[in-house]
Design an enzyme around this catalytic site. Structure first.
Site, PDB file in Angstrom:
ATOM      1  N   GLN A  56       0.927  -1.138  -0.018  1.00  0.00           N
ATOM      2  CA  GLN A  56      -0.061   0.020  -0.109  1.00  0.00           C
ATOM      3  C   GLN A  56       0.924   1.412  -0.188  1.00  0.00           C
ATOM      4  O   GLN A  56       0.607   2.286  -0.785  1.00  0.00           O
ATOM      5  CB  GLN A  56      -0.962  -0.003   1.270  1.00  0.00           C
ATOM      6  CG  GLN A  56      -1.920   1.059   1.199  1.00  0.00           C
ATOM      7  CD  GLN A  56      -3.016   1.100  -0.012  1.00  0.00           C
ATOM      8  OE1 GLN A  56      -3.117   0.113  -0.618  1.00  0.00           O
ATOM      9  NE2 GLN A  56      -3.158   2.273  -0.748  1.00  0.00           N
ATOM     10  N   SER A  74      -6.199   1.994   4.038  1.00  0.00           N
ATOM     11  CA  SER A  74      -6.768   1.568   2.929  1.00  0.00           C
ATOM     12  C   SER A  74      -7.687   0.169   3.185  1.00  0.00           C
ATOM     13  O   SER A  74      -7.189  -0.657   4.082  1.00  0.00           O
ATOM     14  CB  SER A  74      -5.528   0.884   1.904  1.00  0.00           C
ATOM     15  OG  SER A  74      -6.003   0.332   0.888  1.00  0.00           O
ATOM     16  N   GLU A 127     -14.116   5.594  -8.288  1.00  0.00           N
ATOM     17  CA  GLU A 127     -13.522   4.273  -8.563  1.00  0.00           C
ATOM     18  C   GLU A 127     -14.787   3.177  -9.038  1.00  0.00           C
ATOM     19  O   GLU A 127     -15.019   2.792  -8.095  1.00  0.00           O
ATOM     20  CB  GLU A 127     -12.592   3.757  -7.617  1.00  0.00           C
ATOM     21  CG  GLU A 127     -11.347   4.640  -7.464  1.00  0.00           C
ATOM     22  CD  GLU A 127     -10.487   3.977  -6.373  1.00  0.00           C
ATOM     23  OE1 GLU A 127     -10.702   2.876  -6.059  1.00  0.00           O
ATOM     24  OE2 GLU A 127      -9.176   4.398  -6.291  1.00  0.00           O
ATOM     25  N   HIS A 130     -13.940  -0.632  -7.712  1.00  0.00           N
ATOM     26  CA  HIS A 130     -13.513  -0.881  -6.370  1.00  0.00           C
ATOM     27  C   HIS A 130     -14.806  -1.285  -5.304  1.00  0.00           C
ATOM     28  O   HIS A 130     -15.544  -0.195  -5.353  1.00  0.00           O
ATOM     29  CB  HIS A 130     -12.930   0.368  -5.633  1.00  0.00           C
ATOM     30  CG  HIS A 130     -12.466   0.056  -4.324  1.00  0.00           C
ATOM     31  ND1 HIS A 130     -11.082  -0.527  -3.993  1.00  0.00           N
ATOM     32  CD2 HIS A 130     -13.126   0.155  -3.262  1.00  0.00           C
ATOM     33  CE1 HIS A 130     -11.149  -0.363  -2.627  1.00  0.00           C
ATOM     34  NE2 HIS A 130     -12.040  -0.235  -2.159  1.00  0.00           N
TER      35      HIS A 130
END
Length: 157
Positions: A56, A74, A127, A130
């Site tokens: 990450q 995240s 996004e 996602h």
């Protein structure tokens, strides 16, 4: 509690062999993509799942502001989130796969985590690829209200 998706039987493809998710997330995802396949929508490709802290950090360091979460923040580090695409797309949001997920993902406990025009709430740009596992009950409530996860948590705390 992570499972390596490559070692599982599944109704989707993988971009690489080391993608992992929590077992619960994988099992819900497998049910979801099998249902899509039954609706003649297939060709889903999982491009990302669990990420450790160092991976990450690499992604965050290489990204523009608002495009990736700080290491430690995240969702990919939880094993509850995955990124998905489809073959030969000009953009995932223009595919039959994306349209199917918009209509059905919540039925399997998933939300599109960073929807369009909501970066002021989520802190992350749009996004369409996602997805985050939150369970069927919460995903249904978020779907029905059109909220982000942040707005849902705030209104239910």
């Amino acid at each position: 509690g992570l499972v390596t998706l490559y070692e599982q039987r599944h109704s989707f493809r993988l971009a690489n062999v080391d993608i992992q998710l929590t077992r619960e997330t994988y099992e819900a995802m497998e049910r979801m993509f099998a249902a899509a396949e039954a609706d003649n929508v297939n060709g889903f490709i999982i491009t990302s799942g669990y990420r450790d802290y160092s991976r990450q950090q690499e992604i965050y360091s290489a990204s523009e502001p608002g495009k990736a979460q700080l290491p430690g923040a995240s969702e990919h580090q939880t094993g509850l989130a995955f990124d998905v695409t489809a073959e030969n797309t000009g953009g995932f949001e223009s595919t039959a796969q994306y349209a199917w997920l918009c209509q059905h993902a919540y039925e399997y406990g998933f939300i599109q985590r960073y929807p369009a025009n909501k970066s002021d709430e989520t802190g992350i740009s749009y996004e369409p690829w996602h997805y985050r596992y939150v369970g069927v009950e919460i995903a249904t409530r978020i779907h029905e209200t059109g909220q982000t996860l942040e707005a849902f948590v705030k209104s239910n705390s």
